[in-house]
Design an enzyme around this catalytic site. Structure first.
Site, PDB file in Angstrom:
ATOM      1  N   CYS A  26       0.846  -1.195   0.000  1.00 18.19           N
ATOM      2  CA  CYS A  26       0.000   0.000   0.000  1.00 18.19           C
ATOM      3  C   CYS A  26       0.875   1.236   0.000  1.00 18.19           C
ATOM      4  O   CYS A  26       1.813   1.331   0.804  1.00 18.19           O
ATOM      5  CB  CYS A  26      -0.865   0.045   1.257  1.00 18.19           C
ATOM      6  SG  CYS A  26      -2.097  -1.236   1.330  1.00 18.19           S
ATOM      7  N   TYR A 183      -8.078  -8.715   6.660  1.00 14.77           N
ATOM      8  CA  TYR A 183      -9.061  -8.027   5.820  1.00 14.77           C
ATOM      9  C   TYR A 183     -10.259  -8.961   5.580  1.00 14.77           C
ATOM     10  O   TYR A 183     -10.333 -10.043   6.151  1.00 14.77           O
ATOM     11  CB  TYR A 183      -8.398  -7.507   4.537  1.00 14.77           C
ATOM     12  CG  TYR A 183      -7.312  -6.507   4.884  1.00 14.77           C
ATOM     13  CD1 TYR A 183      -7.630  -5.325   5.557  1.00 14.77           C
ATOM     14  CD2 TYR A 183      -5.967  -6.769   4.637  1.00 14.77           C
ATOM     15  CE1 TYR A 183      -6.647  -4.416   5.944  1.00 14.77           C
ATOM     16  CE2 TYR A 183      -4.971  -5.867   5.014  1.00 14.77           C
ATOM     17  CZ  TYR A 183      -5.321  -4.692   5.666  1.00 14.77           C
ATOM     18  OH  TYR A 183      -4.353  -3.812   6.068  1.00 14.77           O
ATOM     19  N   ARG A 231      -3.139 -14.503  -1.229  1.00 13.87           N
ATOM     20  CA  ARG A 231      -2.295 -14.323  -0.039  1.00 13.87           C
ATOM     21  C   ARG A 231      -3.127 -14.723   1.165  1.00 13.87           C
ATOM     22  O   ARG A 231      -4.261 -14.265   1.329  1.00 13.87           O
ATOM     23  CB  ARG A 231      -1.792 -12.888   0.093  1.00 13.87           C
ATOM     24  CG  ARG A 231      -0.978 -12.695   1.362  1.00 13.87           C
ATOM     25  CD  ARG A 231      -0.216 -11.390   1.412  1.00 13.87           C
ATOM     26  NE  ARG A 231       1.061 -11.488   0.725  1.00 13.87           N
ATOM     27  CZ  ARG A 231       2.072 -10.629   0.896  1.00 13.87           C
ATOM     28  NH1 ARG A 231       1.929  -9.586   1.693  1.00 13.87           N
ATOM     29  NH2 ARG A 231       3.210 -10.796   0.257  1.00 13.87           N
TER      30      ARG A 231
END
Ligand SMILES: Cc1cc2nc3c(=O)[nH]c(=O)nc-3n(C[C@H](O)[C@H](O)[C@H](O)COP(=O)(O)O)c2cc1C
Length: 370
Positions: A26, A183, A231
């Protein structure tokens, strides 16, 4: 001496010349989700020959799925056009293959970028309603997410598929689903964040359902000759959380629906985690998933020595190594690793002049015998 790290590897129709991947990172440099000049510099530089594959940062499939207002998204024509400029540049001048990590931050969304504190956004700062499998906050002081309904789950899956289609327009070589670091996908997998009582929660089979349905839908939208991976966090590092045993089962299920690799990371789901950081500390998880699920793995985390990377590949712990901070520290890491291991690797044509073999005065071992 032949190097395992610098041997080619193929996934479906894609061949990578070496086993080095630049990790998705990011950049908190997007505007309304769209890439900027920063990405042109960052990805442009990394694509000159540092690795066989360069991954674009966690790119979110909806604006609500961003971590922060400065995070990347691929959910509008504007996002697609801005990223096209960057990817076209990388292709024109660089040599690395290009992948993109698609994601949804779920309950970890609506934060400030780390450089601004990384705290949940206030209403004045533009906070938005986050979503998750269950209405359980990430930690103390974090907002309670809205628990997704079945219809909303279908919409999130559709958003992932639409982003895959956009990735195909852009000509990416690889798509990676972000199933790690706490996430949304990981939130469904872990019993700490998923307390649903419907078919998306409870048993391992049910907790994996959202990830597997999403992956299968993405895979169906991506050309058969192109690889798609994921991932995964192999453990939450918290008692009662997602475990390496479950990650192995997940790896098998993913393989059965056309997943080409598991990029093996860990943690990120729960602030109580205690991670025993050490060089290559996540490689044993990659090794276990590789041998027990029979799927190719990537290993990431505190890898930055050529010999260490060589050992991870040569010993069969993983098929590829992934560097994040090591690649920022030395964007030409692969060139230097090749030199250290006596191997050859690709250079962008405009930079070929700096190859050690063309400067034997400074690299005497490169001098040809008279
Ligand atoms: C600046 C920065 C941004 C990151 N962004 C992402 C990301 O977008 N997606 C992801 O899966 N991991 C992300 N990570 C984690 C890294 O990809 C990597 O897993 C972690 O830094 C450990 O690898 P390293 O020791 O080589 O840095 C990020 C890490 C850094 C330092």
């Amino acid at each position: 001496m032949s190097s395992a790290l610098f041997s080619p590897i193929s996934f479906r129709g894609l061949t990578l010349p070496n086993r080095i991947v630049v990790s998705p990172m990011c950049q908190y440099a997007s505007v309304n989700g769209s890439a900027t000049d920063w990405h042109l510099m960052h990805l442009g530089s990394l694509s000159m020959g540092a690795a066989g594959l360069v991954m674009v940062e966690m790119t979110n499939v909806a604006l609500q799925g961003r971590i922060s207002p400065r995070c990347a998204a691929l959910c509008s024509d504007e996002n697609e056009a801005a990223l096209k400029r960057v990817i076209d540049f990388c292709r024109t001048y660089g040599v690395a293959k290009l992948g993109i990590q698609l994601a949804h931050a779920g309950r970890k969304g609506s934060q400030q970028p780390p450089a601004e504190g990384g705290k949940p956004l206030t209403q004045e700062q533009g906070a938005w309603q986050t979503v998750a499998p269950s209405a359980i906050a990430y930690g103390e002081g974090w907002p309670t997410p809205h628990a997704l309904t079945r219809d909303e789950i279908r919409q999130v899956i559709a958003d992932h598929v639409r982003a895959v289609q956009r990735a195909q327009h852009l000509g990416f070589d690889v798509v990676e689903m972000h199933g790690a670091h706490g996430y949304l996908v990981h939130q469904f997998l872990s019993p700490l964040s998923n307390r649903r009582t419907d078919e998306y929660g409870g048993s391992l089979e049910n907790r994996m359902r959202f990830a597997l349905e999403t992956f299968a839908a993405m895979r169906a939208a991506w050309p058969a000759e192109k690889p798609m991976g994921i991932r995964v966090s192999a453990t939450d590092w918290v008692d009662g959380g997602w475990s390496p045993d479950e990650a192995v089962v997940f790896g098998r299920e993913l393989k059965a629906i056309g997943c080409d690799y598991v990029d093996t990371s860990s943690g990120g789901l729960d602030p109580r985690q205690k991670i025993p950081l050490a060089p290559g500390y996540q490689a044993p998880f990659a090794a276990r998933i590789r041998s027990e699920a029979g799927i190719a793995t990537m290993s990431v985390g505190l890898i930055d020595k050529p010999e260490q990377a060589e050992q991870i590949i040569a010993s069969g712990q993983a098929d590829l190594v992934v560097l994040a901070r090591g690649a920022l520290y030395d964007p030409r890491w692969a060139w230097h690793a090749a030199e250290a291991l006596g191997a050859e690797t690709q250079y962008a044509p405009k930079y070929r002049v700096c190859h050690p073999s063309l400067r034997p005065e400074l690299f005497p071992h490169r001098r040809k015998p008279a």
